[in-house]
Design a protein around this motif. Structure first.
Motif, PDB file in Angstrom:
ATOM      1  N   GLY A 179       0.826  -1.204   0.000  1.00 59.88           N
ATOM      2  CA  GLY A 179       0.000   0.000   0.000  1.00 59.88           C
ATOM      3  C   GLY A 179       0.860   1.254   0.000  1.00 59.88           C
ATOM      4  N   GLY A 180       0.203   2.384   0.001  1.00 59.15           N
ATOM      5  CA  GLY A 180       0.937   3.639   0.003  1.00 59.15           C
ATOM      6  C   GLY A 180       0.047   4.787   0.424  1.00 59.15           C
ATOM      7  N   VAL A 181       0.671   5.788   0.985  1.00 60.78           N
ATOM      8  CA  VAL A 181      -0.042   7.023   1.301  1.00 60.78           C
ATOM      9  C   VAL A 181       0.798   8.197   0.816  1.00 60.78           C
ATOM     10  CG1 VAL A 181      -1.248   6.109   3.321  1.00 60.78           C
ATOM     11  CG2 VAL A 181       0.986   7.134   3.614  1.00 60.78           C
ATOM     12  N   GLY A 182       0.117   9.279   0.489  1.00 61.86           N
ATOM     13  CA  GLY A 182       0.822  10.474   0.037  1.00 61.86           C
ATOM     14  C   GLY A 182       0.123  11.718   0.551  1.00 61.86           C
ATOM     15  N   LEU A 183       0.921  12.693   0.922  1.00 64.99           N
ATOM     16  CA  LEU A 183       0.394  13.986   1.351  1.00 64.99           C
ATOM     17  C   LEU A 183       1.060  15.056   0.501  1.00 64.99           C
ATOM     18  CD1 LEU A 183       0.787  13.545   5.223  1.00 64.99           C
ATOM     19  CD2 LEU A 183      -1.279  13.162   3.871  1.00 64.99           C
ATOM     20  N   GLN A 184       0.327  16.101   0.207  1.00 71.60           N
ATOM     21  CA  GLN A 184       0.945  17.180  -0.563  1.00 71.60           C
ATOM     22  C   GLN A 184       0.221  18.500  -0.352  1.00 71.60           C
ATOM     23  OE1 GLN A 184       0.681  16.023  -4.724  1.00 71.60           O
ATOM     24  NE2 GLN A 184      -1.148  17.263  -4.986  1.00 71.60           N
ATOM     25  N   THR A 185       0.938  19.558  -0.683  1.00 73.57           N
ATOM     26  CA  THR A 185       0.328  20.877  -0.657  1.00 73.57           C
ATOM     27  C   THR A 185      -0.657  20.991  -1.819  1.00 73.57           C
ATOM     28  OG1 THR A 185       2.329  21.540  -1.828  1.00 73.57           O
ATOM     29  CG2 THR A 185       2.167  22.191   0.462  1.00 73.57           C
ATOM     30  N   ALA A 186      -1.651  21.784  -1.672  1.00 75.77           N
ATOM     31  CA  ALA A 186      -2.648  22.120  -2.690  1.00 75.77           C
ATOM     32  C   ALA A 186      -3.647  20.989  -2.943  1.00 75.77           C
ATOM     33  CB  ALA A 186      -1.992  22.512  -4.006  1.00 75.77           C
TER      34      ALA A 186
ATOM     35  N   GLY B 240       1.232  33.402   5.576  1.00 73.94           N
ATOM     36  CA  GLY B 240       0.285  32.417   6.091  1.00 73.94           C
ATOM     37  C   GLY B 240       0.767  31.006   5.826  1.00 73.94           C
ATOM     38  N   ASN B 241       0.245  30.081   6.589  1.00 72.43           N
ATOM     39  CA  ASN B 241       0.628  28.671   6.399  1.00 72.43           C
ATOM     40  C   ASN B 241      -0.278  28.002   5.380  1.00 72.43           C
ATOM     41  OD1 ASN B 241       2.665  28.925   8.301  1.00 72.43           O
ATOM     42  ND2 ASN B 241       1.263  28.471   9.989  1.00 72.43           N
ATOM     43  N   TYR B 242       0.143  26.832   4.953  1.00 72.18           N
ATOM     44  CA  TYR B 242      -0.561  26.151   3.865  1.00 72.18           C
ATOM     45  C   TYR B 242      -1.206  24.854   4.356  1.00 72.18           C
ATOM     46  CZ  TYR B 242       2.901  29.130   1.611  1.00 72.18           C
ATOM     47  OH  TYR B 242       3.679  30.193   1.274  1.00 72.18           O
ATOM     48  N   ASN B 243      -2.230  24.458   3.648  1.00 69.00           N
ATOM     49  CA  ASN B 243      -2.895  23.186   3.959  1.00 69.00           C
ATOM     50  C   ASN B 243      -2.130  22.020   3.368  1.00 69.00           C
ATOM     51  OD1 ASN B 243      -5.140  24.058   5.434  1.00 69.00           O
ATOM     52  ND2 ASN B 243      -6.193  24.681   3.564  1.00 69.00           N
ATOM     53  N   ILE B 244      -2.373  20.868   3.948  1.00 67.53           N
ATOM     54  CA  ILE B 244      -1.841  19.611   3.417  1.00 67.53           C
ATOM     55  C   ILE B 244      -3.021  18.715   3.072  1.00 67.53           C
ATOM     56  CG2 ILE B 244      -0.720  17.453   4.127  1.00 67.53           C
ATOM     57  CD1 ILE B 244       1.350  19.351   3.455  1.00 67.53           C
ATOM     58  N   TYR B 245      -2.936  18.046   1.927  1.00 69.42           N
ATOM     59  CA  TYR B 245      -4.040  17.204   1.465  1.00 69.42           C
ATOM     60  C   TYR B 245      -3.563  15.777   1.228  1.00 69.42           C
ATOM     61  CZ  TYR B 245      -6.367  21.645   0.790  1.00 69.42           C
ATOM     62  OH  TYR B 245      -6.922  22.870   1.013  1.00 69.42           O
ATOM     63  N   ILE B 246      -4.499  14.857   1.240  1.00 66.26           N
ATOM     64  CA  ILE B 246      -4.168  13.457   0.976  1.00 66.26           C
ATOM     65  C   ILE B 246      -4.156  13.257  -0.535  1.00 66.26           C
ATOM     66  CG2 ILE B 246      -4.947  11.062   1.220  1.00 66.26           C
ATOM     67  CD1 ILE B 246      -6.256  11.978   3.877  1.00 66.26           C
ATOM     68  N   SER B 247      -3.019  12.914  -1.061  1.00 67.72           N
ATOM     69  CA  SER B 247      -2.915  12.729  -2.511  1.00 67.72           C
ATOM     70  C   SER B 247      -2.892  11.252  -2.894  1.00 67.72           C
ATOM     71  CB  SER B 247      -1.656  13.413  -3.044  1.00 67.72           C
ATOM     72  OG  SER B 247      -0.512  12.923  -2.375  1.00 67.72           O
ATOM     73  N   LYS B 248      -2.555  10.405  -1.950  1.00 67.09           N
ATOM     74  CA  LYS B 248      -2.564   8.958  -2.213  1.00 67.09           C
ATOM     75  C   LYS B 248      -2.996   8.222  -0.950  1.00 67.09           C
ATOM     76  CE  LYS B 248       1.693   8.885  -3.911  1.00 67.09           C
ATOM     77  NZ  LYS B 248       2.991   8.413  -4.394  1.00 67.09           N
ATOM     78  N   ALA B 249      -3.812   7.232  -1.126  1.00 70.80           N
ATOM     79  CA  ALA B 249      -4.210   6.349  -0.020  1.00 70.80           C
ATOM     80  C   ALA B 249      -4.748   5.087  -0.663  1.00 70.80           C
ATOM     81  CB  ALA B 249      -5.260   7.006   0.860  1.00 70.80           C
ATOM     82  N   TYR B 250      -3.926   4.074  -0.736  1.00 72.24           N
ATOM     83  CA  TYR B 250      -4.342   2.875  -1.465  1.00 72.24           C
ATOM     84  C   TYR B 250      -3.674   1.650  -0.872  1.00 72.24           C
ATOM     85  CZ  TYR B 250       0.288   3.049  -3.601  1.00 72.24           C
ATOM     86  OH  TYR B 250       1.646   3.069  -3.785  1.00 72.24           O
TER      87      TYR B 250
END
Lengths: 269, 489
Positions: free
Chosen positions: B126-133, B154-164
C-alpha cells in the motif's frame, strides 16, 4: 526534627516490608499455572516467612507489572519486546532475563484424530488459515478448529515467530486464556488443534502431533532440534536481590530444576 | 573476570558498536545462536547479550521508531520544489474585466510531497501520500496567495494525494484507493499529478502464461474510477432530450479505462512500447472540481443576455458525457551518443466528439455570441496528438536531460478535467510546443526550466462553453515559463 521524623518513617516502612516477605510474581500462564506455584510451595517449606502472590495471565502482564513496579518478578515465555524494554528504561528500570527452564511448544490434537505427523509448513498453513480442512493433511475430512492463546500470551507471540513466519493467525482461530483451556477444548473437539507448553501435554483426550517427525522431548528441546523450542524466563529489575534473588536461585538449584522437570519443563542444565 | 565473562563482555561491546544501525539486535540473533551452539556462550550469557543489545538499540534514534509487525518493508520519501512561473495569456474574447484580452501573471510557488510505501506479508502492499494544494492536477501552492489567505506568510494546507492498498503475485496486481496512475501515458491525456481513485487490475499476460524471461512484454490494465458521486434519488425530472444537466445529476460519474501494453526489446539498447487503450465515462454531472481549467456542470448558458444571444434551444450541459476516447501512446527508446533517448507519441480520438462539441459544449450553430455566429463542430475537435523526444535522464549529479514535443488538443478530444494543466494552462483547442532542460546539481537536487508556447487550433470558436459559459477554449495563445529547483529525499 523534620529529618528525624522522615528517617523514622523510612525505617518503619522498611521494617513493614521486611516482615511481610511477600513475593509478587506475575506473567506467563505457561510458567505460572503449574511450575511456579510448585516452586513457591517448595521454597516456602524452606523459608516459612515468605508468602507468594502469583498471577498467571500472560507474559505481557508480567512485563506490565514489572514496569509499573507492582511485581518483583515477571514470568515470561518470550523475550521482552523492545517497546517493553524502552518503557522500563523510561522509568529508570532495567529488565534483566534469567532463563529458568526450557520448553517446547507442542502441537496438540484430539486423541481421536488419525493424524500423527504434520510438517512445519502444514502447521503454518493450518494456523494461518491457508489449510482449513483436515483432509488436506491426511486426516478425516472436516473443518479444522484452531485454538490459540490470547494476545497477552508469550506463547501466542513465540508461536507466531517460531511456527508461522510471523504471519497473522487465521481469523477463525479461537483465543483461549491458558494452556489448560486449550487442551480442554481440543480434547472435546475431534477436529481441534492447538498448541501448549510441554508441561500441558499429558491431559486426557489429547495427543501430541509430531512436527517434521519430531515429538518434543528433553534432548530435542534443549538442542533446539525440535523446531518450536524456547527458553522461559524470570525477568527482574536489574540483578535480582533479596527474596527475589533467593527465589531465582532456588529455581535454578538442583531441587528447583528437578521440580521443573517433574512438571514437564526441560531443565536449564 | 573469567575467560567466559570476558568473551561475553567483548562480544556485547563488539555487537553494540555495530548496532549503531539500529536493527542490530535482531540481526545479531543468528550470530548469538551460533556462539551458543559452539559453546562459546551459555544460553544465559546469550540472553544477557541480547538484552544489552536491545537496550542499547532502544536508545538509538532508529530504535525508537516502532513499526507494526505486519509491515515487511517501508519506504519513506518526499520532495520539495520551488518554482517561479510566468504565464501570459491572450484571450480570444475579452472578459468583462480585461478588455485588452491579455493576462500576465508571475508567481512563486512551492510544492511539498510526502509519501510512504509499505509492503505487508502475503503479497499485500500500500501507500499514502500527502501534498500541498488540493487541485487534482497540481500540488503547487502559490506563495502568499490572497485567494487562500496565505498572504503575509500564512501557512498552507496539506491534502491526501494517495491512499491505497493492493495485492500482487507474480503476474496479477489488484489495487484499490487513491493511487498513482496505473496507465502508460503522456500528459496529453493525463496530467502527471493526477492520482485517480478507484479499483485497478493489472495482468502480466506473458508471466501468467509462464514466460518469465522474454524480450517481449504484454500486460493489460483495467481501471474503474469513481469520478463524481451524485445523489441518485430526488433529482428533477427529465424535461427534454437535451436536458442532460437534470438527467445526469442523478448518475454517478465513473471512468472506465483499459489498456493493452505491449513492448519488445528489439536489440540490447532498443525497446519499442505501444499501449492502445480505451476510456469512457458513465454520464454524470460534476458540480465542483478542484482542477486547473476544470469543466464542471455549472450555471446554464442562458438566452437573452448581452453576451450570449440564442434564438432557440437551451443549455445542453453535462461535464462528463460523450467522452468515448481511443488512446494510443507509445515510444521507442534507444541510446543516442551514449545517452538514453526516447521518441514518444500519444494519440487520443474521441469517437463521440461531435456530440460533445454540439450537445455538451453547445457549439451547435444556434444564435450568436458577441456578434459572431455560434460555432459548429469540426473534425479537428475530436483528435489530440503529441510527438516528441527526450534525451538523457536525471539520476545522479551531473546528469542532464532535454525534452521537446509538439501537440494538438482538439476541443472535444480529451477530458479537460484530466489533461495537463501546464500546457496552455489546460485550455482546449490548442496546439504548440513544450521544451525543457533539467540538470542534476547533486544526486538529489535537480534544477530545470520548461517553456510552453501554445496557440489555438481553430480561431473560429465562438459561444457555447468554448468562449462563453466556462470558457474552456477562450484563448488565442498562452506562453508559460517555469523555473524549478527540486530536492528529493
Amino acid at each position: 526534627m523534620k529529618n528525624l521524623i522522615a528517617i523514622a518513617a523510612a525505617f518503619a516502612a522498611t521494617a513493614t516490608l521486611a516482615s511481610a516477605e511477600t513475593l509478587v510474581i506475575k506473567g506467563s500462564d505457561t510458567l505460572g499455572a503449574k511450575l511456579v506455584p510448585q516452586l513457591a510451595e517448595a521454597f516456602k517449606a524452606e523459608n516459612p516467612g515468605t508468602t507468594f502472590n502469583i498471577a498467571a495471565e500472560g507474559s505481557s502482564t508480567g512485563f506490565a507489572a514489572l514496569i509499573d513496579q507492582t511485581a518483583n518478578i515477571g514470568m515470561s515465555s518470550r523475550r521482552a519486546k523492545p517497546t517493553e524494554i524502552s518503557a522500563a528504561q523510561a522509568k529508570g528500570l532495567d529488565l534483566r532475563p534469567t532463563i529458568v527452564a526450557w520448553d517446547g511448544i507442542a502441537i496438540v490434537i484430539s486423541a481421536k484424530n488419525p493424524v500423527k505427523n504434520l510438517t512445519a509448513k502444514q502447521v503454518e498453513q493450518i494456523f494461518t488459515g491457508e489449510i482449513t480442512d483436515w483432509s488436506a493433511v491426511g486426516g478425516t475430512p472436516g473443518k479444522i478448529s484452531i485454538y490459540t492463546r490470547n494476545t497477552a500470551s508469550g506463547t501466542y507471540a513465540d508461536f507466531k515467530e517460531l511456527a508461522m513466519s510471523k504471519k497473522d493467525y487465521a481469523g477463525s482461530a479461537q483465543k483461549m486464556a491458558g494452556n489448560e483451556q486449550i487442551v480442554s477444548e481440543v480434547a472435546k473437539n475431534p477436529a481441534g488443534i492447538g498448541y501448549v507448553g510441554l508441561a500441558y501435554t499429558q491431559a486426557p483426550g489429547v495427543k501430541v502431533a509430531a512436527v517434521d517427525g519430531k515429538v518434543p522431548n528433553q534432548a530435542d528441546v534443549r538442542s533446539k532440534s525440535y523446531p518450536y523450542s524456547r527458553p522461559t524466563f524470570y525477568y527482574t529489575n536489574g540483578t535480582p536481590a533479596g527474596t527475589a534473588k533467593a527465589f531465582v536461585d532456588f529455581t535454578l538449584s538442583a531441587k528447583g530444576q528437578k521440580i521443573a522437570e517433574q512438571v514437564g519443563f526441560v531443565p536449564v542444565k | 573476570m573469567t575467560q567466559k565473562n570476558l568473551t561475553t563482555w567483548a562480544l556485547a561491546c563488539a555487537l553494540s558498536i555495530g548496532s549503531a544501525a539500529a536493527t542490530m539486535a535482531q540481526d545479531s540473533s543468528a550470530l548469538i545462536d551460533a556462539l551458543v551452539k559452539k559453546k562459546v556462550l551459555s544460553a544465559q550469557e546469550a540472553e544477557d547479550v541480547r538484552a544489552d543489545l536491545i537496550k542499547e538499540n532502544t536508545q538509538t534514534n532508529a530504535g525508537k521508531i516502532q513499526l507494526s509487525n505486519s509491515i515487511t518493508s517501508l519506504k519513506l520519501y518526499g520532495d520539495i520544489r520551488l518554482r517561479y512561473q510566468y504565464d501570459s495569456t491572450q484571450n480570444q474574447i475579452a472578459s468583462a474585466s480585461n478588455d485588452a484580452h491579455d493576462t500576465q501573471q508571475s508567481r512563486e510557488r512551492i510544492r511539498l510531497r510526502l509519501g510512504a510505501d509499505f509492503t505487508l506479508a502475503g503479497g499485500f502492499f500500500g501507500g499514502v501520500g500527502l501534498q500541498t494544494a488540493q487541485a487534482a492536477d497540481s500540488g503547487n501552492q502559490t506563495i502568499d496567495d490572497p485567494k487562500d489567505n496565505s498572504a503575509g506568510f500564512g501557512n498552507y494546507n496539506i491534502y491526501i494525494s494517495k491512499a491505497y492498498f493492493g495485492w500482487a503475485n507474480d503476474y496479477l496486481t489488484v489495487i484499490g484507493g487513491k493511487q498513482p496512475n496505473p496507465f502508460y501515458t503522456t500528459d496529453l491525456v493525463w496530467d502527471a499529478d493526477i492520482n485517480p481513485v478507484g479499483a485497478v487490475e493489472k495482468l502480466d499476460i506473458l508471466k501468467a502464461l509462464g514466460s518469465s524471461d522474454s524480450p517481449f512484454g504484454l500486460s493489460i490494465v483495467a481501471g474503474q474510477f469513481a469520478f463524481a458521486d451524485n445523489k441518485e434519488a430526488g433529482t428533477a425530472a427529465w424535461t427534454s432530450k437535451y436536458d442532460y444537466s437534470t438527467h445526469d445529476a442523478g448518475t454517478d460519474s465513473w471512468l472506465f479505462a483499459t489498456q493493452l501494453i505491449a513492448s519488445a526489446k528489439v536489440t540490447k539498447n532498443v525497446k519499442v512500447t505501444v499501449a492502445p487503450g480505451y476510456m469512457t465515462y458513465t454520464n454524470g454531472n460534476v458540480g465542483v472540481l478542484n482542477n486547473q481549467t476544470s469543466f464542471t456542470t455549472g450555471t446554464a448558458v442562458v438566452t437573452g443576455t448581452s453576451l450570449y444571444t440564442v434564438t432557440t434551444g437551451t443549455a445542453l450541459f453535462s461535464s462528463q458525457r460523450d467522452l468515448s476516447i481511443i488512446t494510443a501512446p507509445g515510444d521507442v527508446s534507444f541510446q543516442l551518443l551514449g545517452l538514453k533517448t526516447k521518441f514518444l507519441w500519444d494519440i487520443a480520438y474521441n469517437t463521440a466528439g461531435k456530440q460533445r462539441t454540439e450537445d455538451i459544449y453547445g457549439l451547435n450553430g444556434i444564435g450568436t455570441y458577441k456578434g459572431h455566429p455560434v460555432s459548429t463542430h469540426s473534425d479537428r475537435d475530436d483528435l489530440a496528438w503529441l510527438a516528441g523526444i527526450q534525451v538523457g535522464e536525471n539520476k545522479k549529479a551531473g546528469d542532464w536531460s532535454i525534452l521537446a514535443n509538439y501537440r494538438q488538443t482538439g476541443l472535444s478530444s480529451v477530458d479537460p478535467n484530466l489533461n495537463d494543466s501546464d500546457f496552455a494552462l489546460g485550455y482546449l483547442n490548442m496546439q504548440g510546443v513544450k521544451a525543457g532542460i533539467n540538470y542534476n546539481l547533486t544526486d538529489y537536487c535537480v534544477a530545470g526550466v520548461t517553456y510552453y508556447d501554445a496557440w489555438n487550433l481553430r480561431r473560429d470558436l465562438y459561444g457555447g462553453q468554448a468562449t462563453a459559459g466556462q470558457a474552456i477554449a477562450n484563448v488565442n495563445s498562452v506562453q508559460v515559463v517555469q523555473v524549478d529547483l527540486n530536492i528529493k529525499f
